[in-house]
Design a protein around this motif. Sequence first.
Motif, PDB file in Angstrom:
ATOM      1  N   THR A  68       0.947  -1.402   0.443  1.00 53.31           N
ATOM      2  CA  THR A  68       0.480   0.293  -0.122  1.00 53.31           C
ATOM      3  C   THR A  68       1.174   1.196  -0.159  1.00 53.31           C
ATOM      4  O   THR A  68       2.105   1.416   0.879  1.00 53.31           O
ATOM      5  CB  THR A  68      -1.031  -0.257   1.125  1.00 53.31           C
ATOM      6  N   ALA A  69       0.533   2.042  -1.349  1.00 55.83           N
ATOM      7  CA  ALA A  69       1.388   3.081  -1.409  1.00 55.83           C
ATOM      8  C   ALA A  69       0.418   4.522  -1.538  1.00 55.83           C
ATOM      9  O   ALA A  69      -0.051   4.555  -2.302  1.00 55.83           O
ATOM     10  CB  ALA A  69       2.839   3.444  -2.083  1.00 55.83           C
ATOM     11  N   ALA A  74       5.417   7.995  -3.538  1.00 55.96           N
ATOM     12  CA  ALA A  74       5.675   6.294  -2.008  1.00 55.96           C
ATOM     13  C   ALA A  74       6.229   5.299  -2.998  1.00 55.96           C
ATOM     14  O   ALA A  74       5.412   5.053  -3.626  1.00 55.96           O
ATOM     15  CB  ALA A  74       4.699   6.496  -1.399  1.00 55.96           C
ATOM     16  N   MET A  75       7.177   4.268  -2.755  1.00 55.63           N
ATOM     17  CA  MET A  75       8.053   3.159  -2.996  1.00 55.63           C
ATOM     18  C   MET A  75       7.795   3.158  -4.515  1.00 55.63           C
ATOM     19  O   MET A  75       7.822   2.480  -5.403  1.00 55.63           O
ATOM     20  CB  MET A  75       7.039   1.864  -2.397  1.00 55.63           C
ATOM     21  N   GLY A  88       2.796   9.042   2.428  1.00 60.63           N
ATOM     22  CA  GLY A  88       3.541  10.288   2.884  1.00 60.63           C
ATOM     23  C   GLY A  88       4.836  10.851   1.389  1.00 60.63           C
ATOM     24  O   GLY A  88       5.299   9.221   1.175  1.00 60.63           O
ATOM     25  N   ALA A  89       5.147  11.906   1.110  1.00 59.40           N
ATOM     26  CA  ALA A  89       5.351  11.587   0.276  1.00 59.40           C
ATOM     27  C   ALA A  89       6.565  11.297  -0.096  1.00 59.40           C
ATOM     28  O   ALA A  89       7.834  11.627   0.764  1.00 59.40           O
ATOM     29  CB  ALA A  89       5.988  12.698  -0.681  1.00 59.40           C
ATOM     30  N   ASN A  90       7.584  10.503  -0.750  1.00 67.21           N
ATOM     31  CA  ASN A  90       9.258   9.805  -0.792  1.00 67.21           C
ATOM     32  C   ASN A  90       9.150   7.942   0.139  1.00 67.21           C
ATOM     33  O   ASN A  90      10.270   8.099   0.540  1.00 67.21           O
ATOM     34  CB  ASN A  90       9.987  10.557  -0.369  1.00 67.21           C
ATOM     35  N   ALA A  91       8.247   7.937   1.027  1.00 63.35           N
ATOM     36  CA  ALA A  91       7.946   7.074   1.174  1.00 63.35           C
ATOM     37  C   ALA A  91       8.618   5.737   1.462  1.00 63.35           C
ATOM     38  O   ALA A  91       8.002   5.804  -0.054  1.00 63.35           O
ATOM     39  CB  ALA A  91       6.899   6.883   2.924  1.00 63.35           C
ATOM     40  N   LEU A  92       9.640   5.266   1.750  1.00 68.89           N
ATOM     41  CA  LEU A  92       9.804   3.851   1.416  1.00 68.89           C
ATOM     42  C   LEU A  92      10.379   4.094  -0.162  1.00 68.89           C
ATOM     43  O   LEU A  92      10.462   3.019  -1.188  1.00 68.89           O
ATOM     44  CB  LEU A  92       8.978   2.838   1.104  1.00 68.89           C
ATOM     45  N   ASN A 101       7.705  -3.930   5.659  1.00 68.67           N
ATOM     46  CA  ASN A 101       7.887  -2.577   6.099  1.00 68.67           C
ATOM     47  C   ASN A 101       6.676  -1.788   6.432  1.00 68.67           C
ATOM     48  O   ASN A 101       5.737  -1.733   5.371  1.00 68.67           O
ATOM     49  CB  ASN A 101       9.016  -1.574   5.099  1.00 68.67           C
ATOM     50  N   VAL A 102       6.488  -0.688   7.242  1.00 71.64           N
ATOM     51  CA  VAL A 102       5.372   0.681   7.672  1.00 71.64           C
ATOM     52  C   VAL A 102       6.484   1.596   8.155  1.00 71.64           C
ATOM     53  O   VAL A 102       7.082   1.794   8.185  1.00 71.64           O
ATOM     54  CB  VAL A 102       5.158   0.149   8.886  1.00 71.64           C
ATOM     55  N   ALA A 103       5.581   2.775   7.214  1.00 67.35           N
ATOM     56  CA  ALA A 103       6.666   4.153   6.893  1.00 67.35           C
ATOM     57  C   ALA A 103       5.546   4.740   6.315  1.00 67.35           C
ATOM     58  O   ALA A 103       4.451   5.409   5.989  1.00 67.35           O
ATOM     59  CB  ALA A 103       7.688   4.125   5.738  1.00 67.35           C
TER      60      ALA A 103
END
Length: 230
Positions: A68-69, A74-75, A88-92, A101-103
């Motif tokens: 889920t992104a 993200a991702m 969130g922007a650029n998370a993972l 992972n959870v970011a």
Amino acid sequence: MGPGALSNDVTPSKQCVPYALYHSAPIMSGCANTAAGFFALNGNTTGFGSTATGAGTLFANTTGAYNTAAGLLAMFVNTTGAYNVATGANALSSNTTGDGNVATGYFALFSNTKGGSNVAYGASALESNTTGNFNTAVGFSAGQGLATGSNNIYIGVGAKAVSGADNYVTVIGGADPAATTYIAGVTNAHVTGAQVYVTANGQLGVLASSERYKTNITALGSTSERLAQL
């Protein structure tokens, strides 16, 4: 939904509904995905069960499943990583094969590539982690500086790693020393054990049981002779 969204998926959407209803997950090749945003899930081929919301989310995903992104990029480069949540922007954004992972937060776990089972909550939390596993960071920039270490806990704004390769380290509090610390349940709890000391940089520990670390040492003198006679 959106230009380039799911453009490389190998399974026609009309075949996915019966697959999802009557077959197990491995047969659901390319099914049960949701993409909303410019080039979201653009490279997906056989990955299934993922949701991508935002421009470039899960852009390079090929076979990764149950991700889920949500948020810009993200991702973005994830290929086979599975069971990740990035909000969130650029998370993972750099994750390729890391799983579980959870970011949550802008640039949370941004540099993570293969690390798995990490939890980062807060903008830039665990931002520099690449291959470390089982780390938890809560707070803005928590876990900053960690790169390859595993099994660490960082709590508080700016709670930074001791080194890039920390293992089994717990840090509570940010870079600036707190003026006062209160811990409930200690005052009336009577225990036995070694004395706890605090170093100048805030590390807790006990003294090693060696003469060079002890104070107020005196010779027994004639007392030892009387003991020997007993």
